[in-house]
Design an enzyme around this catalytic site. Structure first.
Site, PDB file in Angstrom:
ATOM      1  N   GLY A  40       0.799  -1.229   0.000  1.00  0.00           N
ATOM      2  CA  GLY A  40       0.000   0.000   0.000  1.00  0.00           C
ATOM      3  C   GLY A  40       0.828   1.273   0.000  1.00  0.00           C
ATOM      4  O   GLY A  40       2.012   1.281  -0.362  1.00  0.00           O
ATOM      5  N   LYS A  51      10.974   7.314   5.486  1.00  0.00           N
ATOM      6  CA  LYS A  51      11.933   7.059   6.571  1.00  0.00           C
ATOM      7  C   LYS A  51      13.323   6.815   6.016  1.00  0.00           C
ATOM      8  O   LYS A  51      14.327   7.175   6.632  1.00  0.00           O
ATOM      9  CB  LYS A  51      11.482   5.882   7.433  1.00  0.00           C
ATOM     10  CG  LYS A  51      10.802   6.300   8.720  1.00  0.00           C
ATOM     11  CD  LYS A  51       9.362   6.735   8.602  1.00  0.00           C
ATOM     12  CE  LYS A  51       9.061   8.163   8.374  1.00  0.00           C
ATOM     13  NZ  LYS A  51       7.645   8.472   8.140  1.00  0.00           N
ATOM     14  N   GLY A 114     -10.080  -4.166  -7.512  1.00  0.00           N
ATOM     15  CA  GLY A 114     -11.317  -4.847  -7.118  1.00  0.00           C
ATOM     16  C   GLY A 114     -12.526  -3.930  -7.100  1.00  0.00           C
ATOM     17  O   GLY A 114     -12.404  -2.718  -6.900  1.00  0.00           O
ATOM     18  N   ILE A 184       3.159  15.166   7.034  1.00  0.00           N
ATOM     19  CA  ILE A 184       3.861  14.986   5.762  1.00  0.00           C
ATOM     20  C   ILE A 184       4.707  16.213   5.431  1.00  0.00           C
ATOM     21  O   ILE A 184       5.878  16.099   5.081  1.00  0.00           O
ATOM     22  CB  ILE A 184       2.852  14.697   4.620  1.00  0.00           C
ATOM     23  CG1 ILE A 184       2.218  13.323   4.850  1.00  0.00           C
ATOM     24  CG2 ILE A 184       3.522  14.781   3.253  1.00  0.00           C
ATOM     25  CD1 ILE A 184       1.176  12.919   3.826  1.00  0.00           C
ATOM     26  N   GLU A 203       0.878  27.508   6.371  1.00  0.00           N
ATOM     27  CA  GLU A 203      -0.132  26.738   7.103  1.00  0.00           C
ATOM     28  C   GLU A 203      -1.369  27.601   7.363  1.00  0.00           C
ATOM     29  O   GLU A 203      -1.258  28.752   7.769  1.00  0.00           O
ATOM     30  CB  GLU A 203       0.486  26.225   8.420  1.00  0.00           C
ATOM     31  CG  GLU A 203      -0.479  25.754   9.479  1.00  0.00           C
ATOM     32  CD  GLU A 203      -1.382  24.595   9.068  1.00  0.00           C
ATOM     33  OE1 GLU A 203      -0.877  23.622   8.476  1.00  0.00           O
ATOM     34  OE2 GLU A 203      -2.610  24.672   9.328  1.00  0.00           O
ATOM     35  N   VAL A 237      -3.531  28.989   1.356  1.00  0.00           N
ATOM     36  CA  VAL A 237      -3.015  29.014  -0.013  1.00  0.00           C
ATOM     37  C   VAL A 237      -4.200  29.025  -0.978  1.00  0.00           C
ATOM     38  O   VAL A 237      -5.156  28.267  -0.842  1.00  0.00           O
ATOM     39  CB  VAL A 237      -2.085  27.806  -0.272  1.00  0.00           C
ATOM     40  CG1 VAL A 237      -1.783  27.656  -1.750  1.00  0.00           C
ATOM     41  CG2 VAL A 237      -0.798  27.968   0.528  1.00  0.00           C
ATOM     42  N   ALA A 269       0.552  19.232   0.996  1.00  0.00           N
ATOM     43  CA  ALA A 269       0.416  18.279   2.107  1.00  0.00           C
ATOM     44  C   ALA A 269      -0.694  18.760   3.033  1.00  0.00           C
ATOM     45  O   ALA A 269      -0.475  19.091   4.190  1.00  0.00           O
ATOM     46  CB  ALA A 269       1.737  18.170   2.857  1.00  0.00           C
ATOM     47  N   GLY A 271      -3.484  17.063   3.827  1.00  0.00           N
ATOM     48  CA  GLY A 271      -4.323  15.987   4.326  1.00  0.00           C
ATOM     49  C   GLY A 271      -4.581  14.918   3.284  1.00  0.00           C
ATOM     50  O   GLY A 271      -4.174  15.052   2.129  1.00  0.00           O
ATOM     51  N   HIS A 444      21.038   2.562  32.770  1.00  0.00           N
ATOM     52  CA  HIS A 444      21.796   3.809  32.620  1.00  0.00           C
ATOM     53  C   HIS A 444      23.051   3.517  31.822  1.00  0.00           C
ATOM     54  O   HIS A 444      23.699   2.504  32.071  1.00  0.00           O
ATOM     55  CB  HIS A 444      22.166   4.357  33.998  1.00  0.00           C
ATOM     56  CG  HIS A 444      23.053   5.564  33.912  1.00  0.00           C
ATOM     57  ND1 HIS A 444      22.565   6.816  33.582  1.00  0.00           N
ATOM     58  CD2 HIS A 444      24.386   5.695  34.080  1.00  0.00           C
ATOM     59  CE1 HIS A 444      23.577   7.679  33.565  1.00  0.00           C
ATOM     60  NE2 HIS A 444      24.694   7.018  33.861  1.00  0.00           N
TER      61      HIS A 444
HETATM   62  P1  NAI Z   1      -2.373  16.728   8.121  1.00  0.00           P
HETATM   63  O1  NAI Z   1      -3.834  16.639   8.294  1.00  0.00           O
HETATM   64  O2  NAI Z   1      -1.449  16.166   9.150  1.00  0.00           O
HETATM   65  O3  NAI Z   1      -1.954  18.275   7.917  1.00  0.00           O
HETATM   66  C1  NAI Z   1      -2.477  19.075   6.890  1.00  0.00           C
HETATM   67  C2  NAI Z   1      -2.274  20.543   7.231  1.00  0.00           C
HETATM   68  O4  NAI Z   1      -2.603  21.331   6.085  1.00  0.00           O
HETATM   69  C3  NAI Z   1      -3.155  21.010   8.367  1.00  0.00           C
HETATM   70  O5  NAI Z   1      -2.341  21.600   9.350  1.00  0.00           O
HETATM   71  C4  NAI Z   1      -4.093  22.016   7.679  1.00  0.00           C
HETATM   72  O6  NAI Z   1      -4.488  23.057   8.533  1.00  0.00           O
HETATM   73  C5  NAI Z   1      -3.242  22.525   6.524  1.00  0.00           C
HETATM   74  N1  NAI Z   1      -3.982  23.112   5.396  1.00  0.00           N
HETATM   75  C6  NAI Z   1      -5.146  22.677   4.850  1.00  0.00           C
HETATM   76  N2  NAI Z   1      -5.514  23.490   3.826  1.00  0.00           N
HETATM   77  C7  NAI Z   1      -4.577  24.467   3.705  1.00  0.00           C
HETATM   78  C8  NAI Z   1      -4.394  25.591   2.822  1.00  0.00           C
HETATM   79  N3  NAI Z   1      -5.256  25.893   1.841  1.00  0.00           N
HETATM   80  N4  NAI Z   1      -3.308  26.392   3.000  1.00  0.00           N
HETATM   81  C9  NAI Z   1      -2.426  26.099   3.982  1.00  0.00           C
HETATM   82  N5  NAI Z   1      -2.544  25.049   4.833  1.00  0.00           N
HETATM   83  C10 NAI Z   1      -3.600  24.237   4.690  1.00  0.00           C
HETATM   84  O7  NAI Z   1      -2.100  16.084   6.682  1.00  0.00           O
HETATM   85  P2  NAI Z   1      -0.812  15.503   5.989  1.00  0.00           P
HETATM   86  O8  NAI Z   1       0.440  16.030   6.588  1.00  0.00           O
HETATM   87  O9  NAI Z   1      -1.051  15.695   4.547  1.00  0.00           O
HETATM   88  O10 NAI Z   1      -0.886  13.957   6.358  1.00  0.00           O
HETATM   89  C11 NAI Z   1      -1.993  13.181   5.896  1.00  0.00           C
HETATM   90  C12 NAI Z   1      -2.209  11.982   6.775  1.00  0.00           C
HETATM   91  O11 NAI Z   1      -1.129  11.067   6.675  1.00  0.00           O
HETATM   92  C13 NAI Z   1      -2.357  12.333   8.227  1.00  0.00           C
HETATM   93  O12 NAI Z   1      -3.510  11.703   8.723  1.00  0.00           O
HETATM   94  C14 NAI Z   1      -1.131  11.777   8.872  1.00  0.00           C
HETATM   95  O13 NAI Z   1      -1.397  11.305  10.186  1.00  0.00           O
HETATM   96  C15 NAI Z   1      -0.724  10.643   7.943  1.00  0.00           C
HETATM   97  N6  NAI Z   1       0.721  10.482   7.983  1.00  0.00           N
HETATM   98  C16 NAI Z   1       1.308  10.021   9.105  1.00  0.00           C
HETATM   99  C17 NAI Z   1       2.671   9.931   9.201  1.00  0.00           C
HETATM  100  C18 NAI Z   1       3.275   9.463  10.476  1.00  0.00           C
HETATM  101  O14 NAI Z   1       2.572   8.842  11.267  1.00  0.00           O
HETATM  102  N7  NAI Z   1       4.538   9.758  10.743  1.00  0.00           N
HETATM  103  C19 NAI Z   1       3.542  10.314   8.102  1.00  0.00           C
HETATM  104  C20 NAI Z   1       2.826  10.833   6.977  1.00  0.00           C
HETATM  105  C21 NAI Z   1       1.470  10.889   6.931  1.00  0.00           C
END
Ligand code: NAI
Length: 465
Positions: A40, A51, A114, A184, A203, A237, A269, A271, A444
């Site tokens: 996936g 990573k 599928g 991300i 942001e 944005v 990035a 969401g 330790h």
């Molecule tokens: P996210 O939901 O973590 O962050 C998206 C950010 O974009 C938010 O802070 C939002 O306010 C902002 N945003 C939305 N529209 C905008 C705009 N027009 N202009 C500026 N900012 C705006 O989403 P992200 O980082 O894309 O990650 C997606 C998913 O993938 C999440 O659910 C995350 O948990 C998962 N993921 C987890 C990882 C990990 O566990 N290390 C690594 C990568 C992804």
């Protein structure tokens, strides 16, 4: 007679884990996956390749930084082609590993996309043969998620990229603008900054990483800024214009004033959204929410008998390990066992440097709930091991019930936070009090001592602070 006891649609961490567990429980199982490789988003274009690049770019930065202080004289040069080969090799090995596990557990991998043709029926659009129809007593939808789009931003995966294209850039951009200060944006933004790009994150909200404990969040932003990432907060944005360079236009939310910035690469990035296209959910009568998520009950059952759903395609955090746990649990449920996922103890980790990890409730959530709690904190600065590693930024914070001392939430920003957090996941699964961790002998010198001292700080006080 059905061909299979279970057909899983989607071979990501939710789907492949579910398929293996179901086979181990004696079911005849097929997993439908059309990507050409199992694993996936996580293995192919997500967790694992990111990573790999985070690891390589961290060492590159260390070689340019702390190596000298430790008496290692090195002048690293960057070979982007080799680094990208290293990334894709890791992916190949791991996705091949899942194919091996399928063979070992006698799970049939049906290559193709599928579609549910009604209860107990899945048709597969295969790349080679004509389409196949599989019959199954049970179906699990584990089709995951895809990057959300943003109006005015046309993704081409070369100059305007999502996390997918952001992993495969052939050269380090001079300037990268990241839209969205979520997981991300900050992980990939860190990769390209370490490799030499100027990175600006725009942001929408007034803070980075929404939902994170605010104290950790503030410290995190300070550290990333010190590392050179520039933040423009409270800005939405509006568009990305493509010319010789890219122009990102945004609107400041507090006064509607407009701004713009040029970039060589833009990373979108903002969401992810559930991936259900071509699945035939409407025709099959499977209910989805307004936001496109498949609706399930507490046992991952959809409204249609014999059809279940897990992972990013249903509600909850879009995390590989949450999907894996649901994969195991739904397989056990289908096998007639009682299974469950403890959603109160799902850790989340951001793999930047320092890492950020948390489990349970944040201080803001406790305040909202009006709960009486106490806080124990301990800085990495006071830990010998962290000092020797030049990794003293950050702290651990334990939140415990004021009366019972039961651990309610733990938030860590610091070296290896993503590993350290699990001590508390286990503690919370056992309903431990912070004193239980405080009284547990920790080796330790280890970074784990920070975790213990944070629990000590919840009681009579830490020793080394
Ligand atoms: P996210 O939901 O973590 O962050 C998206 C950010 O974009 C938010 O802070 C939002 O306010 C902002 N945003 C939305 N529209 C905008 C705009 N027009 N202009 C500026 N900012 C705006 O989403 P992200 O980082 O894309 O990650 C997606 C998913 O993938 C999440 O659910 C995350 O948990 C998962 N993921 C987890 C990882 C990990 O566990 N290390 C690594 C990568 C992804």
């Amino acid at each position: 007679m059905s061909d299979y006891d279970l057909v899983v649609i989607g071979g990501g961490p939710g789907g492949y884990v579910c398929a293996i567990r179901a086979a181990q429980l004696g079911m005849k199982v097929a997993c439908v996956e059309g990507r050409g490789a199992l694993g996936g988003t996580c293995l192919n274009v997500g967790c694992i390749p990111s990573k790999a690049l985070l690891h390589a770019s961290h060492l590159y930065e260390e070689a340019n930084g702390h190596f000298g202080q430790m008496g290692i004289v090195a002048e690293p040069t960057l070979d982007m082609v080799k680094m990208q080969t290293y990334r894709s090799d890791q992916v190949k090995q791991l996705t091949g590993g899942i194919a091996f596990l399928f063979k070992k557990n006698k799970v049939d991998w049906i290559e193709g996309w599928g579609r549910i043709d009604g209860p107990g029926k899945v048709s597969v659009k295969t790349p080679v043969d004509s389409d196949k129809t599989l019959t199954a007593k049970n179906i699990v939808i584990a089709t995951g998620s895809e990057p959300a789009s943003l109006p005015g931003v046309d993704v081409d995966e070369e100059r305007v990229v999502t996390s997918t294209g952001g992993l495969t850039l052939k050269a380090v951009p001079r300037k990268m603008v990241v839209i969205g200060a979520g997981v991300i944006g900050l992980e990939l933004g860190s990769v390209w900054r370490r490799l030499g790009a100027e990175v600006q994150v725009i942001e929408y909200l007034d803070q980075i990483t929404p939902g994170m404990d605010i104290e950790v969040c503030k410290q995190f932003q300070k550290i990333l800024s010190k590392q050179g990432i520039e933040f423009t907060l409270g800005a939405a944005v509006q568009s990305v214009e493509k010319g010789p360079r890219l122009t990102v236009s945004y609107k400041n939310r507090k006064d509607d004033s407009e701004g713009s910035v040029d970039a060589d690469v833009v990373l979108l990035a903002t969401g992810r959204k559930p991936y259900t296209s071509g699945l035939g959910l409407t025709e099959a009568g499977v209910k989805v929410t307004d936001r496109g998520m498949v609706e399930t009950d507490a046992n991952w059952r959809t409204n249609v008998e014999g059809i279940y759903a897990i992972g990013d395609v249903i509600t909850g955090p879009m995390l590989a390990h949450k999907a894996e746990d649901e994969g195991v649990a739904v397989a056990e449920t289908i096998a007639g066992q009682h299974s469950h996922v403890n959603y109160n103890v799902v850790p989340s980790v951001i793999y930047t440097d320092p890492e950020v990890a948390s489990v349970g409730l944040t201080e803001e959530e406790l305040l909202d709930q009006g709960r009486a709690y106490k806080v124990g904190k301990f800085p990495f600065m006071a830990n010998g091991r962290a000092k020797a590693h030049f990794a003293t930024d950050g702290f651990a914070k334990v939140l415990a019930d004021k009366d019972t001392d039961r651990i309610l939430g733990v938030h860590v920003i610091g070296p290896s936070a993503g590993e350290l957090i699990h001590e508390y996941c286990v503690a919370m699964e056992f309903g431990a009090a912070s004193e239980d961790v405080a009284r547990t002998c920790h080796a330790h010198p280890t970074l784990s001592e920070v975790m213990r001292e944070a629990s000590m700080a919840c009681g009579d006080g830490a020793i080394h602070a």
